[in-house]
Motif scaffolding. Structure first.
Motif, PDB file in Angstrom:
ATOM      1  N   LEU A   1       2.170  15.638  -1.296  1.00 55.01           N
ATOM      2  CA  LEU A   1       3.276  15.490  -0.353  1.00 55.01           C
ATOM      3  C   LEU A   1       2.833  14.657   0.845  1.00 55.01           C
ATOM      4  N   VAL A   2       1.631  14.943   1.345  1.00 50.81           N
ATOM      5  CA  VAL A   2       1.090  14.171   2.460  1.00 50.81           C
ATOM      6  C   VAL A   2       0.929  12.698   2.052  1.00 50.81           C
ATOM      7  N   GLY A   3       0.508  12.485   0.801  1.00 52.33           N
ATOM      8  CA  GLY A   3       0.364  11.119   0.317  1.00 52.33           C
ATOM      9  C   GLY A   3       1.682  10.374   0.315  1.00 52.33           C
ATOM     10  N   ILE A   4       2.739  11.040  -0.136  1.00 56.87           N
ATOM     11  CA  ILE A   4       4.063  10.408  -0.160  1.00 56.87           C
ATOM     12  C   ILE A   4       4.542  10.123   1.259  1.00 56.87           C
ATOM     13  N   MET A   5       4.355  11.102   2.147  1.00 56.79           N
ATOM     14  CA  MET A   5       4.782  10.915   3.526  1.00 56.79           C
ATOM     15  C   MET A   5       3.990   9.793   4.206  1.00 56.79           C
ATOM     16  N   LEU A   6       2.698   9.680   3.885  1.00 62.15           N
ATOM     17  CA  LEU A   6       1.882   8.609   4.435  1.00 62.15           C
ATOM     18  C   LEU A   6       2.381   7.251   3.930  1.00 62.15           C
ATOM     19  N   GLY A   7       2.763   7.201   2.636  1.00 65.41           N
ATOM     20  CA  GLY A   7       3.308   5.974   2.087  1.00 65.41           C
ATOM     21  C   GLY A   7       4.581   5.552   2.796  1.00 65.41           C
ATOM     22  N   VAL A   8       5.457   6.523   3.045  1.00 67.29           N
ATOM     23  CA  VAL A   8       6.699   6.236   3.775  1.00 67.29           C
ATOM     24  C   VAL A   8       6.379   5.760   5.200  1.00 67.29           C
ATOM     25  N   PHE A   9       5.379   6.421   5.821  1.00 64.70           N
ATOM     26  CA  PHE A   9       5.010   6.036   7.195  1.00 64.70           C
ATOM     27  C   PHE A   9       4.502   4.598   7.250  1.00 64.70           C
ATOM     28  N   LEU A  10       3.674   4.213   6.271  1.00 65.33           N
ATOM     29  CA  LEU A  10       3.149   2.849   6.252  1.00 65.33           C
ATOM     30  C   LEU A  10       4.276   1.816   6.124  1.00 65.33           C
ATOM     31  N   ILE A  11       5.288   2.167   5.329  1.00 65.17           N
ATOM     32  CA  ILE A  11       6.418   1.253   5.163  1.00 65.17           C
ATOM     33  C   ILE A  11       7.193   1.115   6.476  1.00 65.17           C
ATOM     34  N   LEU A  12       7.422   2.256   7.146  1.00 64.57           N
ATOM     35  CA  LEU A  12       8.146   2.222   8.415  1.00 64.57           C
ATOM     36  C   LEU A  12       7.330   1.516   9.481  1.00 64.57           C
ATOM     37  N   TYR A  13       6.028   1.809   9.534  1.00 64.36           N
ATOM     38  CA  TYR A  13       5.162   1.218  10.552  1.00 64.36           C
ATOM     39  C   TYR A  13       5.072  -0.295  10.388  1.00 64.36           C
TER      40      TYR A  13
ATOM     41  N   ILE B   1       0.839  -1.204   0.000  1.00 65.47           N
ATOM     42  CA  ILE B   1       0.000   0.000   0.000  1.00 65.47           C
ATOM     43  C   ILE B   1       0.871   1.250   0.000  1.00 65.47           C
ATOM     44  N   GLY B   2       1.906   1.240   0.838  1.00 68.97           N
ATOM     45  CA  GLY B   2       2.778   2.405   0.947  1.00 68.97           C
ATOM     46  C   GLY B   2       3.469   2.751  -0.359  1.00 68.97           C
ATOM     47  N   PHE B   3       3.997   1.755  -1.047  1.00 67.00           N
ATOM     48  CA  PHE B   3       4.707   2.016  -2.300  1.00 67.00           C
ATOM     49  C   PHE B   3       3.772   2.533  -3.386  1.00 67.00           C
ATOM     50  N   PHE B   4       2.597   1.930  -3.511  1.00 65.98           N
ATOM     51  CA  PHE B   4       1.681   2.389  -4.546  1.00 65.98           C
ATOM     52  C   PHE B   4       1.070   3.744  -4.199  1.00 65.98           C
ATOM     53  N   LEU B   5       0.976   4.070  -2.922  1.00 60.66           N
ATOM     54  CA  LEU B   5       0.522   5.402  -2.521  1.00 60.66           C
ATOM     55  C   LEU B   5       1.539   6.454  -2.951  1.00 60.66           C
ATOM     56  N   ILE B   6       2.822   6.128  -2.859  1.00 63.16           N
ATOM     57  CA  ILE B   6       3.871   7.040  -3.305  1.00 63.16           C
ATOM     58  C   ILE B   6       3.764   7.283  -4.810  1.00 63.16           C
ATOM     59  N   ILE B   7       3.574   6.208  -5.586  1.00 58.14           N
ATOM     60  CA  ILE B   7       3.467   6.337  -7.039  1.00 58.14           C
ATOM     61  C   ILE B   7       2.251   7.168  -7.427  1.00 58.14           C
ATOM     62  N   PHE B   8       1.108   6.933  -6.773  1.00 56.53           N
ATOM     63  CA  PHE B   8      -0.105   7.694  -7.068  1.00 56.53           C
ATOM     64  C   PHE B   8       0.091   9.174  -6.738  1.00 56.53           C
ATOM     65  N   SER B   9       0.788   9.474  -5.652  1.00 56.25           N
ATOM     66  CA  SER B   9       1.038  10.862  -5.261  1.00 56.25           C
ATOM     67  C   SER B   9       1.920  11.566  -6.283  1.00 56.25           C
ATOM     68  N   VAL B  10       2.891  10.850  -6.839  1.00 53.99           N
ATOM     69  CA  VAL B  10       3.731  11.425  -7.891  1.00 53.99           C
ATOM     70  C   VAL B  10       2.884  11.759  -9.118  1.00 53.99           C
ATOM     71  N   PHE B  11       1.905  10.912  -9.431  1.00 45.45           N
ATOM     72  CA  PHE B  11       0.990  11.194 -10.542  1.00 45.45           C
ATOM     73  C   PHE B  11       0.221  12.496 -10.290  1.00 45.45           C
ATOM     74  N   LEU B  12      -0.184  12.735  -9.049  1.00 45.43           N
ATOM     75  CA  LEU B  12      -0.879  13.974  -8.721  1.00 45.43           C
ATOM     76  C   LEU B  12       0.029  15.183  -8.948  1.00 45.43           C
ATOM     77  N   TYR B  13       1.314  15.027  -8.664  1.00 46.50           N
ATOM     78  CA  TYR B  13       2.258  16.116  -8.899  1.00 46.50           C
ATOM     79  C   TYR B  13       2.334  16.465 -10.383  1.00 46.50           C
ATOM     80  N   SER B  14       2.196  15.453 -11.245  1.00 42.64           N
ATOM     81  CA  SER B  14       2.248  15.731 -12.685  1.00 42.64           C
ATOM     82  C   SER B  14       1.094  16.619 -13.111  1.00 42.64           C
ATOM     83  N   LYS B  15      -0.068  16.444 -12.472  1.00 41.07           N
ATOM     84  CA  LYS B  15      -1.214  17.285 -12.788  1.00 41.07           C
ATOM     85  C   LYS B  15      -0.972  18.725 -12.353  1.00 41.07           C
ATOM     86  N   ILE B  16      -0.369  18.894 -11.186  1.00 42.45           N
ATOM     87  CA  ILE B  16      -0.046  20.238 -10.699  1.00 42.45           C
ATOM     88  C   ILE B  16       1.021  20.869 -11.576  1.00 42.45           C
ATOM     89  N   GLY B  17       1.967  20.065 -12.051  1.00 45.97           N
ATOM     90  CA  GLY B  17       3.049  20.584 -12.888  1.00 45.97           C
ATOM     91  C   GLY B  17       2.544  21.206 -14.167  1.00 45.97           C
TER      92      GLY B  17
END
Length: 299
Positions: free
Chosen positions: A286-298, A131-147
């Motif tokens: 950014l929150v999505g990426i941080m949440l993904g990292v948190f899930l991996i650590l947790y 879940i954490g890894f795919f949340l990071i990838i999805f968050s990066v996709f959101l950044y592309s929309k903002i870009g």
């Protein structure tokens, strides 16, 4: 302990990214990269020389540069070639794209590392890590929309492809690091000194060719205090990262994800320092990426 070392590496990488953005603005990216590598080389040169005359003292403080075989030199040269290619692409992309777009795309690196860790090292993720890894990838996709709102078209902008290529090569180097540290049993100062030496020679050749064949870039290099700081911060981050990898229990897939917490510094501080657009909207992925990292650590 290796997770704490990973967080220290992330801290210095975040500061490194801020200095790098300042160093390449209006500057020749290849020359800036060469300058940072020279800094790294001279940072470790006293350790290399000291290891010849005061080996016991440097071994005591874990800064000893050991002798290695010709075959091992070849393995380090391979790493140098991979990272030289990655850095050339990344520096050029960073020069033309906002740091708040570049850094989150680089955060997709753990996904490539994740796949490699499964296939090469048989590391097995659990449900939360998926879940954490795919949340990071999805968050990066959101950044592309903002870009796109900043005039950056992710389909037609060549610098986007450059940063994606740099991310893939960087992830490959991360997987290779585990082999160098754990299988070849290289200690961090030894790997860092020879890596800096060979990469400096490769990038130095690139700079020489570019400045000889392209007269337009002559005179485009401007000295900035952030150039040596990039080298110092990067080598400090790498030292903690390699120390973490020395732990036989360290998982490269999790360590790579932990390092992504550097984006907190790059996006929050970098957005204000460099006056970039859409800072509030970028906080959502950014929150999505941080949440993904948190899930991996947790997990």
């Amino acid at each position: 302990m290796w997770m704490y070392l990973g967080l220290l590496a992330a801290l210095f990488l975040g500061l490194h990214n801020l200095c790098k953005k300042h160093a390449v603005q209006g500057n020749d990216a290849f020359s800036v990269l060469f300058g940072t590598l020279i800094t790294g080389f001279f940072l470790f040169l006293p350790l290399f020389l000291g290891s010849k005359y005061y080996p016991e003292e440097l071994q005591t403080i874990d800064l000893f540069v050991s002798d290695i075989s010709i075959k091992t030199h070849g393995f380090i040269i391979i790493k140098s070639m991979i990272m030289a290619s990655s850095w050339v692409l990344a520096y050029q992309a960073l020069k033309h794209l906002p740091i708040t777009i570049v850094t989150p795309i680089r955060s997709a690196g753990p996904f490539f590392t994740f796949i490699g860790a499964i296939l090469i090292y048989q590391e097995r993720p659990n449900f939360l890590q998926w879940i954490g890894f795919f949340l990071i990838i999805f968050s990066v996709f959101l950044y592309s929309k903002i870009g796109k709102k900043e005039g950056i078209n992710f389909k037609n902008n060549k610098w986007i492809y450059a940063i994606i290529g740099a991310t893939f090569l960087g992830a490959s180097s991360g997987l290779y690091d585990k082999y160098l540290i754990q299988s070849l049993e290289l200690n961090p100062p030894t790997l860092q000194f020879w890596f800096c030496t060979y990469t400096m020679l490769i990038i130095g050749l690139v700079v020489l060719i570019m400045r000889t064949t392209n007269p337009n870039i002559k005179g485009t290099f401007k000295w900035r205090w952030t150039i040596p700081m990039v080298g110092i911060l990067l080598q400090t981050a790498d030292y903690f990262y390699f120390k973490a990898l020395q732990d036989p229990d360290a998982l490269i897939m999790l360590l790579s994800a932990i390092k992504r917490s550097q984006i907190l510094i790059a996006v929050v501080m970098g957005g204000f320092i460099f006056k970039e657009q859409n800072k509030r909207k970028k906080m959502v992925p950014l929150v999505g990426i941080m949440l993904g990292v948190f899930l991996i650590l947790y997990s």
